[in-house]
Design a protein around this motif. Structure first.
Motif, PDB file in Angstrom:
ATOM      1  N   SER A  37       0.848  -1.166  -0.208  1.00  0.00           N
ATOM      2  CA  SER A  37       0.053   0.125   0.038  1.00  0.00           C
ATOM      3  C   SER A  37       0.799   1.217  -0.068  1.00  0.00           C
ATOM      4  O   SER A  37       0.399   2.373  -0.732  1.00  0.00           O
ATOM      5  CB  SER A  37      -0.853  -0.057   1.135  1.00  0.00           C
ATOM      6  N   VAL A  38       1.899   1.486   0.723  1.00  0.00           N
ATOM      7  CA  VAL A  38       2.855   2.492   0.816  1.00  0.00           C
ATOM      8  C   VAL A  38       3.495   2.493  -0.566  1.00  0.00           C
ATOM      9  O   VAL A  38       3.615   3.652  -0.979  1.00  0.00           O
ATOM     10  CB  VAL A  38       3.914   2.230   2.021  1.00  0.00           C
ATOM     11  N   VAL A  41       1.004   4.176  -2.839  1.00  0.00           N
ATOM     12  CA  VAL A  41       0.862   5.689  -2.506  1.00  0.00           C
ATOM     13  C   VAL A  41       1.972   6.378  -3.227  1.00  0.00           C
ATOM     14  O   VAL A  41       1.839   7.563  -3.694  1.00  0.00           O
ATOM     15  CB  VAL A  41       0.739   5.844  -1.017  1.00  0.00           C
ATOM     16  N   LEU A  42       3.069   5.814  -2.873  1.00  0.00           N
ATOM     17  CA  LEU A  42       4.355   6.733  -3.534  1.00  0.00           C
ATOM     18  C   LEU A  42       4.202   6.635  -5.049  1.00  0.00           C
ATOM     19  O   LEU A  42       4.697   7.369  -5.591  1.00  0.00           O
ATOM     20  CB  LEU A  42       5.600   6.204  -2.933  1.00  0.00           C
ATOM     21  N   ARG A  44       1.474   7.118  -6.824  1.00  0.00           N
ATOM     22  CA  ARG A  44       0.653   8.218  -7.246  1.00  0.00           C
ATOM     23  C   ARG A  44       1.100   9.587  -6.570  1.00  0.00           C
ATOM     24  O   ARG A  44       0.907  10.382  -7.356  1.00  0.00           O
ATOM     25  CB  ARG A  44      -0.690   8.046  -6.382  1.00  0.00           C
ATOM     26  N   HIS A  45       2.077   9.542  -5.541  1.00  0.00           N
ATOM     27  CA  HIS A  45       2.267  10.941  -5.183  1.00  0.00           C
ATOM     28  C   HIS A  45       3.600  11.271  -5.425  1.00  0.00           C
ATOM     29  O   HIS A  45       4.000  12.288  -4.792  1.00  0.00           O
ATOM     30  CB  HIS A  45       1.993  11.023  -3.591  1.00  0.00           C
ATOM     31  N   GLU A  52       3.356  12.400   6.401  1.00  0.00           N
ATOM     32  CA  GLU A  52       2.262  12.387   5.237  1.00  0.00           C
ATOM     33  C   GLU A  52       2.010  10.954   5.063  1.00  0.00           C
ATOM     34  O   GLU A  52       0.566  10.801   4.793  1.00  0.00           O
ATOM     35  CB  GLU A  52       2.662  12.908   4.191  1.00  0.00           C
ATOM     36  N   LEU A  53       2.826  10.027   4.960  1.00  0.00           N
ATOM     37  CA  LEU A  53       2.492   8.438   4.482  1.00  0.00           C
ATOM     38  C   LEU A  53       1.636   8.147   5.703  1.00  0.00           C
ATOM     39  O   LEU A  53       0.644   7.315   5.683  1.00  0.00           O
ATOM     40  CB  LEU A  53       3.772   7.676   4.203  1.00  0.00           C
ATOM     41  N   HIS A  56      -1.762   9.453   5.598  1.00  0.00           N
ATOM     42  CA  HIS A  56      -2.538   8.925   4.306  1.00  0.00           C
ATOM     43  C   HIS A  56      -3.007   7.229   4.718  1.00  0.00           C
ATOM     44  O   HIS A  56      -4.093   6.859   4.448  1.00  0.00           O
ATOM     45  CB  HIS A  56      -1.868   8.776   3.300  1.00  0.00           C
ATOM     46  N   GLU A  57      -2.231   6.617   5.388  1.00  0.00           N
ATOM     47  CA  GLU A  57      -2.465   5.071   5.449  1.00  0.00           C
ATOM     48  C   GLU A  57      -3.095   5.051   6.971  1.00  0.00           C
ATOM     49  O   GLU A  57      -3.452   3.935   7.248  1.00  0.00           O
ATOM     50  CB  GLU A  57      -1.068   4.502   5.550  1.00  0.00           C
TER      51      GLU A  57
END
Length: 140
Positions: A37-38, A41-42, A44-45, A52-53, A56-57
């Motif tokens: 999942s991390v 996210v990275l 996409r961002h 921030e991670l 977000h999580e």
């Protein structure tokens, strides 16, 4: 026609089972869902701070620190000083991390495409409509 509460329970169970099965299709079997999942996210961002991670999580910063340490050790993410704020660290995917994301998505899509190919055209049309409706249900 099932009542909304009954349909909700049946849909929830079917969705959870489907997601669990799709998640099993990943390029690195040792990579946990939280770690993947991390990476996603990275992807996409581009770059984020550990804080921030964590936000977000929905996890505590110490938990994210452990997750990031394991991903750094695996060579999937890299830390770098934030050029805007030297007190901050930014986390980015490495090329190996990008490869992991790409390969996992490809494997998941291929698995699902194989399963969909086993269905009739009529059933695939129903699922196409269901995908549209589920997307609408997921909107805020």
């Amino acid at each position: 026609m099932p009542r909304p509460a009954v349909l909700a329970a049946e849909l929830r169970v079917a969705l959870v089972r489907s997601v669990r099965r799709i998640r099993a299709e990943k390029s690195d079997r040792d990579l946990g869902d939280g770690q993947y999942s991390v990476l996603a996210v990275l992807d996409r961002h581009e770059a984020m701070t550990p804080r921030e991670l964590a936000d977000h999580e929905g996890v505590r910063p110490p938990s994210m620190t452990r997750t990031l340490a394991s991903l750094v050790e695996l060579g999937l993410v890299a830390r770098a000083d934030d050029p805007r704020d030297g007190r901050q660290v930014l986390v980015r995917l490495t090329e190996a991390g990008r490869d992991t994301i790409r390969d996992t998505r490809r494997r998941r899509d291929a698995w699902l495409a194989r399963r969909l190919a086993e269905l009739s055209a009529e059933d695939r049309a129903v699922l196409a409509r269901a995908a549209e409706l589920l997307g609408r249900l997921a909107e805020p």
